[in-house]
Scaffold this motif. Structure first.
Motif, short mmCIF file in Angstrom:
data_model
loop_
_atom_site.label_atom_id
_atom_site.label_comp_id
_atom_site.label_asym_id
_atom_site.label_seq_id
_atom_site.Cartn_x
_atom_site.Cartn_y
_atom_site.Cartn_z
N VAL A 62 0.85 -1.20 0.00
CA VAL A 62 0.00 0.00 0.00
C VAL A 62 0.88 1.25 0.00
CG1 VAL A 62 -1.81 1.27 1.18
CG2 VAL A 62 -1.81 -1.22 1.21
N LEU A 63 0.59 2.15 -0.93
CA LEU A 63 1.29 3.42 -1.02
C LEU A 63 0.46 4.46 -0.28
CD1 LEU A 63 3.80 4.70 -2.50
CD2 LEU A 63 2.20 5.39 -4.30
N LEU A 64 1.03 5.09 0.76
CA LEU A 64 0.29 6.05 1.58
C LEU A 64 1.07 7.35 1.71
CD1 LEU A 64 -0.87 3.68 4.48
CD2 LEU A 64 -2.23 4.47 2.53
N ASP A 65 0.33 8.44 1.89
CA ASP A 65 0.94 9.75 2.06
C ASP A 65 1.29 10.00 3.52
OD1 ASP A 65 0.72 10.49 -0.64
OD2 ASP A 65 -1.40 11.01 -0.36
N ARG A 66 2.37 10.69 3.76
CA ARG A 66 2.78 11.05 5.10
C ARG A 66 1.85 12.13 5.66
NH1 ARG A 66 8.63 13.78 6.79
NH2 ARG A 66 8.18 13.99 9.04
N GLY A 67 1.65 12.13 6.99
CA GLY A 67 0.89 13.20 7.63
C GLY A 67 -0.36 12.73 8.34
N GLU A 68 -0.86 13.60 9.24
CA GLU A 68 -2.13 13.46 9.94
C GLU A 68 -2.15 12.45 11.08
OE1 GLU A 68 -4.70 15.46 9.62
OE2 GLU A 68 -3.61 16.58 8.08
N CYS A 69 -1.28 11.44 11.07
CA CYS A 69 -1.28 10.45 12.15
C CYS A 69 0.08 9.77 12.24
CB CYS A 69 -2.39 9.40 11.94
SG CYS A 69 -2.23 8.47 10.39
N PHE A 70 0.27 8.99 13.28
CA PHE A 70 1.53 8.27 13.47
C PHE A 70 1.77 7.29 12.32
CE2 PHE A 70 0.74 9.05 18.15
CZ PHE A 70 1.76 9.98 18.28
N PHE A 71 3.02 7.08 12.01
CA PHE A 71 3.38 6.09 10.99
C PHE A 71 2.84 4.70 11.37
CE2 PHE A 71 7.05 9.11 10.52
CZ PHE A 71 6.72 9.56 9.25
N VAL B 285 5.02 7.88 1.44
CA VAL B 285 5.60 8.93 0.60
C VAL B 285 5.81 10.18 1.45
CG1 VAL B 285 5.30 10.37 -1.45
CG2 VAL B 285 4.40 8.01 -1.41
N ASP B 286 7.04 10.67 1.49
CA ASP B 286 7.33 11.88 2.26
C ASP B 286 6.56 13.06 1.66
OD1 ASP B 286 8.41 13.63 4.06
OD2 ASP B 286 10.51 13.17 3.60
N ASP B 287 6.16 13.97 2.53
CA ASP B 287 5.42 15.15 2.06
C ASP B 287 6.33 16.37 1.90
OD1 ASP B 287 5.93 15.53 4.71
OD2 ASP B 287 3.88 16.05 5.29
N LYS B 288 7.63 16.15 2.07
CA LYS B 288 8.59 17.24 1.91
C LYS B 288 9.74 16.78 1.01
CE LYS B 288 7.73 18.80 6.66
NZ LYS B 288 8.35 19.02 7.98
N SER B 289 10.29 17.73 0.28
CA SER B 289 11.48 17.42 -0.53
C SER B 289 12.70 17.53 0.38
CB SER B 289 11.59 18.37 -1.73
OG SER B 289 10.48 18.22 -2.59
N GLU B 290 13.06 16.43 1.02
CA GLU B 290 14.14 16.42 2.01
C GLU B 290 14.83 15.07 1.96
OE1 GLU B 290 12.40 16.75 5.88
OE2 GLU B 290 11.09 15.01 5.59
N PRO B 291 16.00 14.97 2.58
CA PRO B 291 16.66 13.65 2.69
C PRO B 291 15.77 12.69 3.48
CG PRO B 291 18.20 15.41 3.21
CD PRO B 291 16.85 16.05 3.13
N LEU B 292 15.97 11.41 3.27
CA LEU B 292 15.17 10.40 3.96
C LEU B 292 15.34 10.49 5.46
CD1 LEU B 292 15.86 7.34 1.62
CD2 LEU B 292 13.70 8.57 1.86
N ILE B 293 14.26 10.22 6.19
CA ILE B 293 14.29 10.21 7.65
C ILE B 293 13.83 8.83 8.13
CG2 ILE B 293 13.81 12.67 7.78
CD1 ILE B 293 10.92 11.87 8.62
N THR B 294 14.07 8.56 9.42
CA THR B 294 13.62 7.30 10.02
C THR B 294 12.23 7.47 10.60
OG1 THR B 294 15.85 6.56 10.54
CG2 THR B 294 14.07 5.61 11.83
N MET B 295 11.32 6.60 10.22
CA MET B 295 9.98 6.60 10.80
C MET B 295 10.06 5.88 12.14
SD MET B 295 7.54 5.73 7.51
CE MET B 295 8.29 4.11 7.23
N ASP B 296 9.94 6.61 13.24
CA ASP B 296 10.06 6.01 14.56
C ASP B 296 8.67 5.64 15.09
OD1 ASP B 296 11.24 5.05 16.81
OD2 ASP B 296 11.79 7.00 17.65
N ASN B 297 8.68 4.85 16.17
CA ASN B 297 7.40 4.50 16.79
C ASN B 297 7.12 5.43 17.95
OD1 ASN B 297 8.80 3.35 19.16
ND2 ASN B 297 9.39 1.74 17.74
N PRO B 298 5.86 5.69 18.26
CA PRO B 298 5.51 6.61 19.34
C PRO B 298 5.65 5.95 20.70
CG PRO B 298 3.52 5.71 18.39
CD PRO B 298 4.67 5.16 17.57
N ASP B 299 5.63 6.77 21.74
CA ASP B 299 5.72 6.24 23.10
C ASP B 299 4.43 5.55 23.52
OD1 ASP B 299 8.30 7.07 23.46
OD2 ASP B 299 7.72 9.04 24.25
#
Length: 627
Positions: free
Chosen positions: A94-103, A121-135
């Motif tokens: 599944v291809l999903l857009d970044r934003g609005e909720c936790f990964f 899919v990142d919503d910013k033109s930036e280097p790749l980041i790590t998708m972390d998990n929430p507390d």
């Protein structure tokens, strides 16, 4: 009290981590290869999500689906199923857009709808980041089992455009090179914390210790891995060293700190208590390692968590000492290693730990807790026994993995399906297919000490001493009338050769040579030749004669001459006698001549001979004329 204390703590930590902000955080990556459509074909980088189960050491091929609604995946996909339409069909990502909720919410909803992986899919033109998990959201952390990756906005927009145009999107997610796999031993580190009141993450890391303990100890005891535990600490900024917050959260005059477990300075345990217990665990490992039993660390951490929890007010030095004693470790040595927490001086153990937090090589700074580092690369994904074991197994050089990495729970044995496409000797159940964690390899085997050589796919043959004991070395062999003939010889390290009496290639066939028909033997006068398998029989025409195979002739059994008589033998005998006498005569003559010459030479030194006197007289006359 809780509000002001929490704000003060945040201030202290923000200042303490100011330097770390300029540190080097490395985004761990795998690759995504677009196989269709043609205009997007190629290999791209993507960032591994720090949740779910990345397929370390493996690949996953599937179709990409971009939903027409709920494109951020923040709500459940009640009316959509991403499961393959047919059993055994290629899975859907599944291809999903970044934003609005936790990964993790996106991954959880996609997994529940049958997706095999999530591509964000990142919503910013930036280097790749790590998708972390929430507390928060322990349910999601524990139950997400599919891998998740983040791709750049540029690639994502291209994929979305193709999907909206109705094109078939096919990609290969590849984790085979996400972790180095240089040799037969894996080195790994576990960055953890003794705090058991920090919420879902603390629960997760303790659950991991409990479930992975037995596996870790087996790997360590057998020398497959080298494990080292580590603990993150911070320092208090010098301007705040004398503050109430730093004094309660730090030891050694603000040098080594940890956050307050309950996030409330007015009750319960303080951060400095956590640092002291972290130090006990490091020292327990150090002493255990010095005694050759580093795996006792797993027992200590496990038992301390059960016997000395914060909620029971047993998170103390005395409880820790009792656990250390129960494991047979020297308490005095551990206490000496811990040192004095109130001293205004460096603690060598914790100083090393702080230095180790800084990234080196391809490993970035350790800033996420807990963190697993495998072969100097940070692991990303669910902290789960099977998931972590898969990652560790991917760190072994191919074909050197321990048996635990080849169990059905960890990987699929590709050799079970059509022998993996490798060479197979069905008669002797010998195969070139070798199952590994990363897949199968076709490699000619070693069986009973005999090495097979070949390409492993279409051909393998035994080589060296003992090769004839296995499949007859791949050579021809046949048995008739209880007699077995083979074209394989252990005296030769390779190859097949038909034995004497046969002709052929030695591999597929050896045909009997008809010595009688080809007139190769038994050609003596009156002899009768009969061909046999691999040889011949020759008989003389007279029963009184005996056939001599070496000379291809017949001699009399009774001593009278027929074909070869005694006269011939007498001629040979006398010839040898005369030759011997002649040789002896020549020898005696040469010996006597030699003796005579030696005697004359000796006598000449003491007795002048006639010819010598004449010579002397002439010599004297010559001198007289000169005068």
């Amino acid at each position: 009290m809780r509000g002001p204390a929490w704000r003060a703590l945040l201030l202290v930590l923000a200042l303490a981590l100011a330097d770390a902000a300029a540190g080097r955080f490395v985004v761990e990556k795998n690759s995504i290869q677009v196989t269709s459509p043609d205009e997007l074909k190629g290999k791209y980088e993507c960032a591994i999500g720090n949740f779910g189960v990345p397929q370390y050491g493996g690949t996953l091929h599937g179709w990409v689906k971009y939903p027409s609604t709920n494109q951020q995946g923040c709500q459940s996909f009640d009316d959509i199923s991403f499961k393959p339409k047919k059993a055994g069909g290629r899975p859907n990502f599944v291809l999903l857009d970044r934003g609005e909720c936790f990964f993790t919410i996106k991954a959880w909803n996609a997994q529940n709808a049958g997706a095999a992986a999530v591509i964000v899919v990142d919503d910013k033109s930036e280097p790749l980041i790590t998708m972390d998990n929430p507390d928060e959201g322990k349910k999601h952390l524990e139950n997400i089992t599919i891998p998740s990756v983040l791709i750049t906005k540029k690639l994502g927009d291209q994929l979305k455009k193709s999907a909206e145009a109705g094109e078939m999107l096919s990609v290969l997610l590849d984790w085979r090179e996400s972790l180095p796999h240089p040799d037969e031993r894996v080195e790994y580190e576990f960055w953890t914390n003794s705090n058991d009141e920090c919420g879902p993450k603390c629960d997760m890391q303790m659950d991991f210790v409990k479930s992975f303990r037995g596996t870790a100890q087996v790997l360590e005891k057998k020398g497959y891995t080298q494990f080292t535990p580590h603990y993150i600490t911070w320092y208090c900024p010098e301007a705040f060293v004398t503050s109430k917050q730093c004094k309660s959260q730090c030891i050694n005059h603000g040098r080594y700190c940890a956050p307050d477990p309950e996030q409330d300075f007015s009750q319960g345990y303080d951060g400095k208590d956590v640092v002291v217990q972290n130090l006990h665990q490091i020292c327990a490992f150090k002493i255990a390692n010095e005694t050759g039993k580093p795996w006792l660390w797993w027992d200590y951490v496990h038992d301390f968590a059960l016997r000395c929890p914060m909620k029971d007010k047993k998170y103390t030095h005395d409880c820790a000492s009792d656990v250390i004693k129960s494991l047979g470790l020297d308490v005095e040595k551990v206490n000496k290693c811990v040192g004095d927490p109130d001293a205004d001086e460096e603690n060598e153990i914790l100083k090393v730990e702080q230095d180790a937090q800084i990234g080196h090589g391809k490993r970035g700074d350790v800033t996420i807790l807990p963190t697993l580092v495998i072969n100097n690369r940070q692991y990303r994904g669910k902290l789960d026994k099977v998931a972590v074991l898969k990652a560790i197994c991917s760190g072994f050089e191919e074909t050197t993995e321990p048996a635990i990495c080849l169990s059905e729970d960890i990987q699929t044995n590709e050799c079970l399906d059509n022998n993996g496409g490798c060479w197979l000797d069905q008669a002797n159940n010998v195969t070139a297919c070798k199952d590994t964690f990363r897949g199968r390899v076709c490699e000619c085997p070693i069986v009973k000490g005999v090495k097979f050589v070949g390409d492993g796919y279409t051909h393998c043959e035994a080589s060296g001493i003992g090769r004839c004991e296995i499949s007859n070395g791949g050579c021809w062999q046949d048995t008739k009338d209880g007699k077995t003939i083979s074209a394989c010889s252990n005296e030769e390290s390779e190859g097949c050769k038909c034995p004497a009496g046969f002709k052929g290639d030695g591999v597929k066939s050896c045909e009997d040579i008809d010595e009688c028909k080809d007139k190769l033997f038994c050609q003596c006068k009156g002899c009768s030749c009969k061909n046999t398998w691999g040889s011949y029989e020759c008989s003389c025409g007279d029963e009184k004669l005996l056939y001599m195979r070496e000379h291809d002739t017949c001699i009399s059994k009774e001593g009278t001459t027929t074909t070869v008589g005694w006269s011939f033998l007498w001629v040979i005998f006398f010839g040898l006698v005369f030759a011997g006498v002649g040789a002896y005569t020549v020898y005696k003559y040469r010996l006597r001549s030699y003796m005579d010459s030696e005697i004359r030479a000796i006598m000449a030194q003491y007795m002048p001979l006639d010819n010598q006197e004449g010579a002397n007289q002439q010599h004297h006359v010559a001198h007289a004329d000169d005068i």
